[in-house]
Scaffold this motif. Structure first.
Motif, PDB file in Angstrom:
ATOM      1  N   TYR B  22       0.830  -1.210   0.000  1.00 37.89           N
ATOM      2  CA  TYR B  22       0.000   0.000   0.000  1.00 37.89           C
ATOM      3  C   TYR B  22       0.864   1.259   0.000  1.00 37.89           C
ATOM      4  N   TYR B  69      -5.907 -11.833   1.469  1.00 37.14           N
ATOM      5  CA  TYR B  69      -6.658 -10.655   1.033  1.00 37.14           C
ATOM      6  C   TYR B  69      -5.717  -9.591   0.468  1.00 37.14           C
ATOM      7  N   LEU B  72      -4.568 -10.427  -3.013  1.00 33.19           N
ATOM      8  CA  LEU B  72      -5.638 -10.163  -3.994  1.00 33.19           C
ATOM      9  C   LEU B  72      -5.799  -8.654  -4.202  1.00 33.19           C
ATOM     10  N   ASP B  73      -5.802  -7.932  -3.100  1.00 28.85           N
ATOM     11  CA  ASP B  73      -6.085  -6.500  -3.161  1.00 28.85           C
ATOM     12  C   ASP B  73      -4.967  -5.740  -3.876  1.00 28.85           C
ATOM     13  N   ARG B  76      -5.260  -6.259  -7.466  1.00 33.23           N
ATOM     14  CA  ARG B  76      -6.435  -5.538  -7.965  1.00 33.23           C
ATOM     15  C   ARG B  76      -6.116  -4.046  -8.150  1.00 33.23           C
ATOM     16  N   ILE B  77      -5.393  -3.489  -7.176  1.00 26.37           N
ATOM     17  CA  ILE B  77      -5.009  -2.075  -7.285  1.00 26.37           C
ATOM     18  C   ILE B  77      -4.017  -1.896  -8.440  1.00 26.37           C
ATOM     19  N   ARG B  79      -3.804  -3.607 -11.169  1.00 28.79           N
ATOM     20  CA  ARG B  79      -4.543  -3.632 -12.442  1.00 28.79           C
ATOM     21  C   ARG B  79      -5.247  -2.299 -12.662  1.00 28.79           C
ATOM     22  N   LEU B  80      -5.820  -1.775 -11.595  1.00 25.53           N
ATOM     23  CA  LEU B  80      -6.527  -0.493 -11.689  1.00 25.53           C
ATOM     24  C   LEU B  80      -5.583   0.623 -12.110  1.00 25.53           C
ATOM     25  N   TRP B 192      -3.442   3.635   2.109  1.00 22.34           N
ATOM     26  CA  TRP B 192      -3.546   4.037   0.709  1.00 22.34           C
ATOM     27  C   TRP B 192      -4.946   4.544   0.410  1.00 22.34           C
ATOM     28  N   ASP B 193      -5.941   3.899   1.030  1.00 22.49           N
ATOM     29  CA  ASP B 193      -7.336   4.260   0.794  1.00 22.49           C
ATOM     30  C   ASP B 193      -7.615   5.719   1.127  1.00 22.49           C
TER      31      ASP B 193
END
Lengths: 207, 207
Positions: B22, B69, B72-73, B76-77, B79-80, B192-193
């Motif tokens: 993150y 998790y 995976l997360d 996912r980030i 790729r985004l 990061w969020d």
């Protein structure tokens, strides 16, 4: 990304612990967010304690440094969202009676159960409902127009007890270790901060 | 909310651990975000391990459920954000040599140190730099045009060792227990969020 192709209108799942400040904030927005995508929400209160035994976590409010940050952060979010937020003296309660009561009510009406969950969250984070006290939960149900006798009987019902235990196990099996936790199909999202990413995921169909 | 009234152009502080996925993602965006508000960024790599001793955390990638998790997360980030992301076989490295090297370089040039940090992050999360290996760090510095002899000497320098220890203590004293961690004045933001919330905070001056 997901094993199965989810239906476009499949409900999203909202897992939360009644003592979770971030779960509370998510509960305020999740239905409107889902509705923008033509989705409904399945509410799944559960007890985080089982997952904590596996991850070794102790809960934000019982953890040094994290407790202070969470307190600051929750109040900051409450100011942003313009909602009241008062951490109860009994925080963090182990909200077993409240969680059981939700599933008691849900047997007859999902709508009523969701209404109950929202009322519980608001009262707990106004500092005036001990979700860990069965007597208080029954009285709270009655005061808010639910069937008090059904709740009183139901929260001692072995089937309901087992249902809550099973949900705790299901959470672990599906990798849920925090609150709030959202599933869009099989795709997991942890945290209040991620509502916006869920929104984007629903908009784009995922990436 | 903050004790002192911060200057409008005060730099924001960016604390991170070189093994934090993150933190890496935050590092990609933080300067542009700060610049939109006429701010600069003070980069503060540190070792999260000291805080973990206090919070009882073990690090995401060493914690059951959370490790799966996070993996995976992060992907996912990635790729985004359309960046490569390969968790190295030696993850999570204890990035002490990399962290010391940053402060060695920073003594002469903050700009160079920030460039070094970005290169380290990119190489680590491409799976090709062991940030916990002093020899690799020196070679990496040389390969990227930094003064290898200065880095080699500096990472064994008692002053630098003490500087990194002190920063770990400072982090604890200021309540920093995760990565990335951002300060706007005294206001702390974890994760990061939260870049978007920091952005909003900088826009509005806080709430």
């Amino acid at each position: 990304m997901t094993a199965a192709t989810p239906s476009a209108n499949e409900p999203i799942e909202f897992w939360f612990d009644f003592s979770s400040g971030y779960g509370y904030f998510a509960s305020l927005d999740i239905e409107a967010m889902a509705a923008r995508h033509g989705r409904t929400v399945v509410w799944r209160p559960f007890l985080l304690g089982t997952a904590f035994k596996i991850t070794g976590a102790t809960g934000l409010s019982r953890t040094p440094l994290k407790a202070e940050y969470a307190d600051l952060d929750w109040h900051r979010i409450a100011r942003l969202k313009k909602v009241d937020f008062t951490l109860p003296p009994f925080h963090p309660a182990t909200a077993l009676p409240a969680t059981r009561a939700f599933y008691v009510i849900e047997r007859k009406s999902v709508t009523d159960a969701v209404r109950f969950a929202k009322l519980v969250y608001a009262a707990y984070f106004a500092g005036r409902l001990n979700t860990g006290d069965g007597g208080e939960i029954v009285k709270f149900a009655v005061d808010n127009g639910f069937d008090g006798e059904e709740v009183a009987t139901g929260i001692s019902d072995d089937n309901i007890k087992q249902r809550v235990r099973d949900l705790g196990e299901t959470a672990i099996q599906r990798g849920v270790f925090g609150s709030p936790w959202i599933f869009v199909g099989a795709e997991p999202f942890w945290g209040w901060d991620r509502l916006r990413m869920v929104d984007e995921w629903l908009t784009t169909g995922g990436w």
